[in-house]
Design a protein around this motif. Structure first.
Motif, PDB file in Angstrom:
ATOM      1  N   UNK A  31       0.843  -1.203   0.000  1.00  0.00           N
ATOM      2  CA  UNK A  31       0.000   0.000   0.000  1.00  0.00           C
ATOM      3  C   UNK A  31       0.878   1.253   0.000  1.00  0.00           C
ATOM      4  N   UNK A  32       1.962   1.224   0.798  1.00  0.00           N
ATOM      5  CA  UNK A  32       2.866   2.374   0.836  1.00  0.00           C
ATOM      6  C   UNK A  32       3.471   2.624  -0.538  1.00  0.00           C
ATOM      7  N   UNK A  33       3.839   1.546  -1.260  1.00  0.00           N
ATOM      8  CA  UNK A  33       4.385   1.704  -2.603  1.00  0.00           C
ATOM      9  C   UNK A  33       3.354   2.340  -3.530  1.00  0.00           C
ATOM     10  N   UNK A  34       2.110   1.872  -3.459  1.00  0.00           N
ATOM     11  CA  UNK A  34       1.050   2.429  -4.305  1.00  0.00           C
ATOM     12  C   UNK A  34       0.840   3.905  -4.000  1.00  0.00           C
ATOM     13  N   UNK A  35       0.866   4.253  -2.729  1.00  0.00           N
ATOM     14  CA  UNK A  35       0.668   5.655  -2.358  1.00  0.00           C
ATOM     15  C   UNK A  35       1.828   6.519  -2.836  1.00  0.00           C
ATOM     16  N   UNK A  36       3.048   5.980  -2.784  1.00  0.00           N
ATOM     17  CA  UNK A  36       4.203   6.734  -3.300  1.00  0.00           C
ATOM     18  C   UNK A  36       4.065   6.956  -4.800  1.00  0.00           C
ATOM     19  N   UNK A  37       3.639   5.916  -5.522  1.00  0.00           N
ATOM     20  CA  UNK A  37       3.481   6.045  -6.969  1.00  0.00           C
ATOM     21  C   UNK A  37       2.422   7.089  -7.311  1.00  0.00           C
ATOM     22  N   UNK A  38       1.264   7.017  -6.648  1.00  0.00           N
ATOM     23  CA  UNK A  38       0.181   7.959  -6.926  1.00  0.00           C
ATOM     24  C   UNK A  38       0.635   9.388  -6.643  1.00  0.00           C
ATOM     25  N   UNK A  39       1.315   9.587  -5.499  1.00  0.00           N
ATOM     26  CA  UNK A  39       1.789  10.930  -5.157  1.00  0.00           C
ATOM     27  C   UNK A  39       2.795  11.425  -6.191  1.00  0.00           C
ATOM     28  N   UNK A  40       3.683  10.534  -6.631  1.00  0.00           N
ATOM     29  CA  UNK A  40       4.670  10.941  -7.639  1.00  0.00           C
ATOM     30  C   UNK A  40       3.995  11.316  -8.950  1.00  0.00           C
ATOM     31  N   UNK A  41       3.062  10.475  -9.393  1.00  0.00           N
ATOM     32  CA  UNK A  41       2.404  10.730 -10.672  1.00  0.00           C
ATOM     33  C   UNK A  41       1.574  12.010 -10.642  1.00  0.00           C
ATOM     34  N   UNK A  43       2.293  14.692  -8.979  1.00  0.00           N
ATOM     35  CA  UNK A  43       3.247  15.776  -9.182  1.00  0.00           C
ATOM     36  C   UNK A  43       3.834  15.768 -10.579  1.00  0.00           C
ATOM     37  N   UNK A  44       4.043  14.571 -11.119  1.00  0.00           N
ATOM     38  CA  UNK A  44       4.642  14.405 -12.446  1.00  0.00           C
ATOM     39  C   UNK A  44       3.700  14.907 -13.546  1.00  0.00           C
ATOM     40  N   UNK A  45       2.405  14.610 -13.376  1.00  0.00           N
ATOM     41  CA  UNK A  45       1.409  14.977 -14.376  1.00  0.00           C
ATOM     42  C   UNK A  45       0.724  16.309 -14.085  1.00  0.00           C
ATOM     43  N   UNK A  46       0.737  16.698 -12.803  1.00  0.00           N
ATOM     44  CA  UNK A  46       0.037  17.921 -12.436  1.00  0.00           C
ATOM     45  C   UNK A  46      -1.454  17.747 -12.325  1.00  0.00           C
ATOM     46  N   UNK A  47      -1.927  16.531 -12.128  1.00  0.00           N
ATOM     47  CA  UNK A  47      -3.355  16.271 -11.962  1.00  0.00           C
ATOM     48  C   UNK A  47      -3.544  14.979 -11.180  1.00  0.00           C
ATOM     49  N   UNK A  48      -4.772  14.744 -10.747  1.00  0.00           N
ATOM     50  CA  UNK A  48      -5.070  13.572  -9.936  1.00  0.00           C
ATOM     51  C   UNK A  48      -4.826  12.283 -10.723  1.00  0.00           C
ATOM     52  N   UNK A  50      -6.186   9.226 -11.387  1.00  0.00           N
ATOM     53  CA  UNK A  50      -7.374   8.387 -11.380  1.00  0.00           C
ATOM     54  C   UNK A  50      -7.078   7.052 -12.054  1.00  0.00           C
ATOM     55  N   UNK A  51      -8.053   6.125 -12.000  1.00  0.00           N
ATOM     56  CA  UNK A  51      -7.876   4.834 -12.668  1.00  0.00           C
ATOM     57  C   UNK A  51      -7.656   5.024 -14.162  1.00  0.00           C
ATOM     58  N   UNK A  52      -8.372   5.984 -14.753  1.00  0.00           N
ATOM     59  CA  UNK A  52      -8.205   6.243 -16.184  1.00  0.00           C
ATOM     60  C   UNK A  52      -6.801   6.742 -16.495  1.00  0.00           C
ATOM     61  N   UNK A  53      -6.263   7.576 -15.601  1.00  0.00           N
ATOM     62  CA  UNK A  53      -4.903   8.082 -15.810  1.00  0.00           C
ATOM     63  C   UNK A  53      -3.870   6.975 -15.595  1.00  0.00           C
ATOM     64  N   UNK A  54      -4.113   6.123 -14.596  1.00  0.00           N
ATOM     65  CA  UNK A  54      -3.167   5.031 -14.333  1.00  0.00           C
ATOM     66  C   UNK A  54      -3.110   4.058 -15.510  1.00  0.00           C
ATOM     67  N   UNK A  55      -4.196   3.961 -16.261  1.00  0.00           N
ATOM     68  CA  UNK A  55      -4.205   3.078 -17.429  1.00  0.00           C
ATOM     69  C   UNK A  55      -3.257   3.568 -18.512  1.00  0.00           C
ATOM     70  N   UNK A  56      -2.858   4.833 -18.436  1.00  0.00           N
ATOM     71  CA  UNK A  56      -1.983   5.398 -19.460  1.00  0.00           C
ATOM     72  C   UNK A  56      -0.538   5.553 -18.984  1.00  0.00           C
ATOM     73  N   UNK A  57      -0.215   4.955 -17.853  1.00  0.00           N
ATOM     74  CA  UNK A  57       1.169   5.015 -17.362  1.00  0.00           C
ATOM     75  C   UNK A  57       2.095   4.345 -18.370  1.00  0.00           C
ATOM     76  N   UNK A  58       3.189   4.998 -18.676  1.00  0.00           N
ATOM     77  CA  UNK A  58       4.144   4.480 -19.651  1.00  0.00           C
ATOM     78  C   UNK A  58       5.420   4.016 -18.953  1.00  0.00           C
ATOM     79  N   UNK A  59       6.272   3.350 -19.720  1.00  0.00           N
ATOM     80  CA  UNK A  59       7.572   2.936 -19.189  1.00  0.00           C
ATOM     81  C   UNK A  59       8.390   4.152 -18.778  1.00  0.00           C
TER      82      UNK A  59
END
Length: 298
Positions: A31-41, A43-48, A50-59
């Motif tokens: 869970x901590x890893x997932x929360x770190x990823x969400x927080x990073x993304x 900041x990285x994307x400048x938006x929340x 969401x599940x739709x955004x996570x579907x577009x995560x790239x390498x």
């Protein structure tokens, strides 16, 4: 008015605990890893995220995340574990999306026999996390800590009788040629064994084995070796990363901290000092390797 759905990281943690039957330790870590990823993304994307955004995560997104984690001091093995958890989270959050094709960091070939403490803990954690049942994960964690934290051979660890419980500051071990020796137990090792004993579902009669297989019989060393082999592949660790290598690492790290060779011989249960002296060469080779990689003129 319907209550809002909990964050995806919490939903994933509930799935791991309820459906995958992962241990509480694993659930917290993932869970901590997932929360770190969400927080990073976010900041990285400048938006929340969401599940739709996570579907577009790239390498490229994941490389940026790992680079940020490495800047915080994460080692290769831990970074590989982080990436493994991230893949699981993305597969849960966006099951219809193709997973990003990103290989985990790899330890360079020819790594010295001693395994770094960070890699030992990552390996033991990966083995425990992959277990079919929480008590089996606790068992594997305890066995691997015995190899690294007390220098036991794998056969000595799985042959321990249940009568060693309750544990004290030392442990009586029967090794080769039925030779008995006394080894100190670190608090972390004692805690790991106690946690396993509390979770396992069998009656631990004093004369029977402490460590049990999934069906209640004696634990086979083959199961531990297989689990380590699979975990080291996922973490990018070399083929020399075996259960016996944990015992070698115990010896080499003690020697590197100034342990007396005779004392080390007693701890390892070697019949002759010549068997223990190989660690002087191993330690020297390890230090030379570190020097060559760290020194600009090495």
């Amino acid at each position: 008015m319907n209550d809002p759905a909990p964050p995806l990281s919490i939903q994933w943690a509930a799935h791991l605990a309820r459906d995958r039957r992962r241990s509480a330790h694993t659930v917290r870590a993932y869970r901590a890893t997932a929360e770190r990823l969400v927080a990073f993304l976010q900041g990285h994307w400048g938006e929340a995220a969401s599940a739709a955004m996570l579907a577009r995560v790239t390498a490229a997104d994941l490389r940026a995340f790992l680079a940020a984690r490495r800047a915080e001091g994460l080692g290769n093995a831990s970074a590989a574990r982080e990436l493994s958890a991230v893949r699981g989270f993305l597969a849960f959050a966006a099951p219809q999306a193709a997973p990003p094709g990103l290989k985990g960091p790899r330890v360079r070939k020819g790594v010295p026999r001693p395994i770094a403490p960070e890699e030992v803990m990552a390996l033991a954690g990966e083995v425990a996390d992959d277990a079919a049942e929480p008590w089996i994960g606790a068992r594997d964690w305890a066995v691997l800590l015995l190899l690294y934290g007390a220098g036991l051979r794998i056969g000595e660890a799985i042959a321990l009788p249940a009568r060693v419980l309750p544990l004290g500051p030392t442990l009586s071990v029967t090794g080769k040629r039925d030779k008995t020796r006394i080894v100190p137990l670190l608090p972390q090792v004692r805690d790991a064994i106690d946690a396993y004993a509390a979770q396992q579902p069998w009656v631990l009669a004093p004369h029977e084995p402490l460590f049990r297989g999934a069906k209640g019989g004696p634990l086979s060393p083959v199961m531990i070796r297989r689990a380590v082999r699979m975990a080291r592949g996922r973490l990018g660790l070399g083929e020399r990363t075996t259960p016996h290598a944990l015992r070698h690492s115990f010896a080499t790290h003690l020697l590197g901290r100034g342990a007396d060779l005779r004392a080390l011989q007693e701890l390892l249960g070697h019949a002759s000092l010549s068997s223990t002296q190989i660690y002087t060469a191993v330690d020297a080779a390890h230090l030379l390797d570190v020097y060559r990689n760290a020194h600009p003129h090495g």
